[in-house]
Design a protein around this motif. Structure first.
Motif, short mmCIF file in Angstrom:
data_model
loop_
_atom_site.label_atom_id
_atom_site.label_comp_id
_atom_site.label_asym_id
_atom_site.label_seq_id
_atom_site.Cartn_x
_atom_site.Cartn_y
_atom_site.Cartn_z
N ALA A 1 47.80 73.42 -3.48
CA ALA A 1 48.77 72.52 -3.57
C ALA A 1 48.88 71.57 -4.55
N THR A 2 50.20 70.95 -4.81
CA THR A 2 50.40 69.84 -5.71
C THR A 2 50.53 68.74 -4.78
N PRO A 3 50.25 67.22 -5.46
CA PRO A 3 50.37 66.29 -4.48
C PRO A 3 51.76 65.89 -4.04
N ALA A 4 52.89 66.52 -4.94
CA ALA A 4 54.02 66.25 -4.48
C ALA A 4 54.29 67.06 -3.13
N ARG A 5 53.77 68.65 -2.97
CA ARG A 5 54.10 69.37 -2.04
C ARG A 5 53.31 68.87 -0.85
N TRP A 6 52.23 68.37 -0.84
CA TRP A 6 51.37 67.87 0.30
C TRP A 6 51.98 66.73 0.87
N SER A 7 52.26 65.61 0.03
CA SER A 7 52.68 64.28 0.55
C SER A 7 53.64 64.32 1.59
N PRO A 8 54.95 64.82 1.50
CA PRO A 8 55.83 64.93 2.45
C PRO A 8 55.27 65.52 3.95
N PRO A 9 54.43 66.76 3.85
CA PRO A 9 54.24 67.07 5.23
C PRO A 9 53.08 66.27 5.84
N SER A 10 52.22 65.71 5.00
CA SER A 10 51.21 64.86 5.34
C SER A 10 51.75 63.37 5.99
N ASN A 11 52.96 63.11 5.64
CA ASN A 11 53.50 61.88 5.89
C ASN A 11 54.19 61.98 7.31
N ILE A 12 54.32 63.38 7.82
CA ILE A 12 54.88 63.73 9.15
C ILE A 12 54.22 63.22 10.44
N VAL A 13 52.78 63.38 10.22
CA VAL A 13 51.74 62.84 11.27
C VAL A 13 51.32 61.29 10.95
N LEU A 14 51.96 60.73 9.99
CA LEU A 14 51.62 59.41 9.88
C LEU A 14 52.72 58.46 10.29
N ARG A 15 52.59 57.34 10.63
CA ARG A 15 53.80 56.60 11.29
C ARG A 15 54.67 56.21 10.04
N ASP A 16 56.05 56.66 10.09
CA ASP A 16 56.96 56.13 9.20
C ASP A 16 57.84 54.99 9.53
N PRO A 17 57.63 53.79 8.78
CA PRO A 17 58.34 52.68 9.37
C PRO A 17 59.88 52.82 9.58
N ARG A 18 60.25 53.79 8.93
CA ARG A 18 61.77 53.96 9.05
C ARG A 18 62.16 54.81 10.44
N ASN A 19 61.15 55.65 10.84
CA ASN A 19 61.24 56.33 11.97
C ASN A 19 61.07 55.37 13.05
N GLU A 20 60.12 54.40 12.93
CA GLU A 20 59.74 53.55 14.16
C GLU A 20 61.04 52.79 14.41
N LYS A 21 61.64 52.18 13.28
CA LYS A 21 62.82 51.45 13.49
C LYS A 21 63.90 52.25 14.04
N MET A 22 64.27 53.44 13.69
CA MET A 22 64.96 54.49 14.32
C MET A 22 64.74 54.72 15.94
N ILE A 23 63.46 54.88 16.16
CA ILE A 23 62.99 55.02 17.66
C ILE A 23 63.50 53.83 18.49
N ALA A 24 63.13 52.66 17.84
CA ALA A 24 63.48 51.36 18.67
C ALA A 24 64.89 51.20 18.79
N LYS A 25 65.78 51.73 18.12
CA LYS A 25 67.23 51.70 18.21
C LYS A 25 67.75 52.73 19.17
N CYS A 26 66.88 53.61 19.35
CA CYS A 26 67.25 54.60 20.44
C CYS A 26 67.00 54.26 21.67
N LYS A 27 66.54 52.99 21.98
CA LYS A 27 66.70 52.51 23.67
C LYS A 27 67.78 52.18 24.29
N GLY A 28 68.01 52.22 25.45
CA GLY A 28 69.08 51.72 26.12
C GLY A 28 70.18 52.90 26.24
N SER A 29 71.33 52.40 26.93
CA SER A 29 72.38 53.35 27.23
C SER A 29 73.43 53.55 26.29
N SER A 30 73.49 52.48 25.44
CA SER A 30 74.61 52.79 24.26
C SER A 30 73.74 52.74 23.05
#
Length: 505
Positions: free
Chosen positions: A326-355
């Motif tokens: 595999a090329t580094p470009a092809r491996w990097s995106p899937p490897s990031n799926i199992v690492l913590r993505d700061p953008r995802n962490e922020k989105m998860i934090a926004k998903c709490k609550g009723s609204s």
């Protein structure tokens, strides 16, 4: 989660008379005939199709007949009466697991099948539980248990569908080149993740997630849309909640998958507490490395003791080098799926609550899996605002498929996205699975076709009070049909269609 093989995409109900159309999709005959009376295009692909092209889907009919018979028999079949092994030599053997090619008997007709025999074990659940657990598009279908005369020596036998293309590792190894389109890998990984999420909802830990336990039913290295994989062999560990190993068993239920195991399993392999969703997530990361490496063995340059030391170290815990195929470009995106993505962490934090308000954030379809898992299907969520993003018909389909898991959701705002007619169709056919009171689809590129779909399916819902579809491209008779459907709706009181608005007492 819908069983996409046995349910009509228009009615979302079990097939009675399944037919195949020119678009390659299967529909309930009465539903597609009704659809084609008002249109001459496929509801799935928008390509032209005709009534003359419809033909019976005999394979789906056979599966339905087998399902009905197995239900009458409490999902239990008798060896050498209902089914039999085609030979005494297994197709595959690993520890206490044996896989045999099988065939139907007793005038039963159905798809190709195999017998999975787990020696030295017994089932901890009723047969129906294992059958229901397999009703997911990306989980290998189980038809039921197979009973033999000598249950003590036989152990557990499951009757399952046959995967002629083998497992994912075998498929990738046999390919001359690694797929150049990384979307092929993304699609496969998403299908696996979807199946794993389904198991997690059922409180089932896989415990042995690897490419060898991903079976391939369709594979195209050039088109991500033409790939279908299914998860198998989940719960085959000594600490399983599905099976129990007999104390006098001479073989293990599952060989210890050291190269795919999380640190907590390496520390306490015989503790049930070590096997969790988190340990499965670790294995998912190794599986992705394995797949992008064209089926290569993880840590193949190291002995077992060195692997244990590596994994138990603070970092790195998964093979982090770029796979040789595999090329580094092809491996990097899937490897990031199992690492913590700061953008995802922020989105998860926004998903709490009723609204939950996530408007104008540049969201795309891939972001919706996190929003659905952590927000929409959260029992507290009653309002979900996704307005002014970049959500397409694929994203609208994801949202629609999650309606049944969000019974408390009351207000959904998708205005100023680009869901189009296909997205409107997906939401329309799923309206019966939601308790929404407010549905806002202003400025979402819906044309007459999408409006007609909404009109045809409004009757499925009994809770809507507000429907807003202004700023679209709906004209003429489509407006009339939507207005008529709204007037006959039992709870709809306020309807806004383009420049017209209606209020009903």
């Amino acid at each position: 989660m819908f069983n996409e093989v046995l349910e009509c995409p228009l009615t979302r109900e079990r097939f009675v008379d399944p037919v195949i159309a020119d678009d390659g999709h299967t529909y309930e005959r009465s539903a597609i005939i009704q659809w084609l009376t008002g249109a001459c295009t496929s509801p799935m692909t928008r390509q032209p199709i005709s009534l003359d092209s419809l033909r019976p889907n005999y394979l789906v009919k056979q599966i339905l007949e087998i399902e009905q018979q197995s239900a009458r028999q409490n999902y239990k079949f008798k060896l050498n009466v209902d089914v039999k092994k085609k030979g005494n030599r297994p197709l595959f053997q690993n520890g206490g697991k044996f896989l045999y090619e099988a065939q139907w008997l007793n005038n039963l007709q159905g798809p190709d099948i195999v017998l999975l025999q787990i020696r030295g074990a017994r089932a901890l659940k009723e047969a129906s539980f294992y059958v229901q657990l397999s009703r997911h598009r990306n989980i290998l279908r189980t038809f039921g248990f197979v009973e033999a005369n000598d249950e003590q020596s036989v152990g557990v036998m499951l009757l399952q569908e046959y995967a002629p293309m083998g497992d994912l590792a075998e498929t990738l190894i046999n390919e001359p080149l690694v797929p150049s389109d990384q979307r092929v890998f993304y699609e496969i990984f998403l299908q696996i993740a979807d199946a794993m999420s389904y198991l997690a909802q059922k409180h089932i830990v896989h415990g042995d997630l690897a490419c060898r336990n991903i079976l391939v039913f369709q594979f195209d290295p050039n088109d991500s849309n033409l790939n279908l994989v299914k998860l198998t062999d989940f719960g085959l560990t000594r600490e399983s909640a599905l099976y129990q190993t007999n104390s006098n068993a001479t073989s293990t239920v599952c060989n210890f998958p050291l190269r795919w195991s999380a640190p907590e399993i390496l520390r306490k392999p015989n503790s049930r507490e070590s096997y969790t969703e988190k340990s499965d997530m670790f294995s998912m990361g190794v599986l992705m490395w394995e797949a992008v490496s064209k089926g290569a063995l993880p840590w193949d340059e190291l002995e077992d003791d060195r692997i244990r030391t590596k994994v138990l170290a603070v970092s790195p815990r998964v093979p982090t080098s770029t796979p040789t195929a595999a090329t580094p470009a092809r491996w990097s995106p899937p490897s990031n799926i199992v690492l913590r993505d700061p953008r995802n962490e922020k989105m998860i934090a926004k998903c709490k609550g009723s609204s939950i308000s996530l408007g104008s954030r540049g969201l795309v379809d891939n972001d919706l899996k996190i929003i659905i898992e952590y927000g929409m299907t959260n029992s507290k969520c009653t309002i979900l605002d996704l307005s002014e993003n970049n959500i397409t018909s694929a994203g609208a389909t994801l949202i629609a498929s999650a309606f049944e898991f969000a019974p408390n959701l009351r207000r959904l705002n998708l205005s100023k996205n680009i869901i189009g007619d296909a997205g409107a169709h997906a939401i329309a056919v799923a309206l019966g699975n939601t308790n929404l009171t407010h549905l806002i689809l202003d400025g979402t590129c819906i044309k007459n076709k999408g409006a007609v779909d909404l009109a045809a399916n409004l009757c499925r819902n009994r809770t809507l009070t507000h429907l807003m579809v202004t700023g679209n491209l709906i004209t003429g008779s489509a407006v009339d049909r939507l207005q008529t459907a709204a007037a006959h709706h039992p709870s709809l009181r306020h309807v806004f269609i383009e420049e017209w608005s209606y209020s009903y007492s």
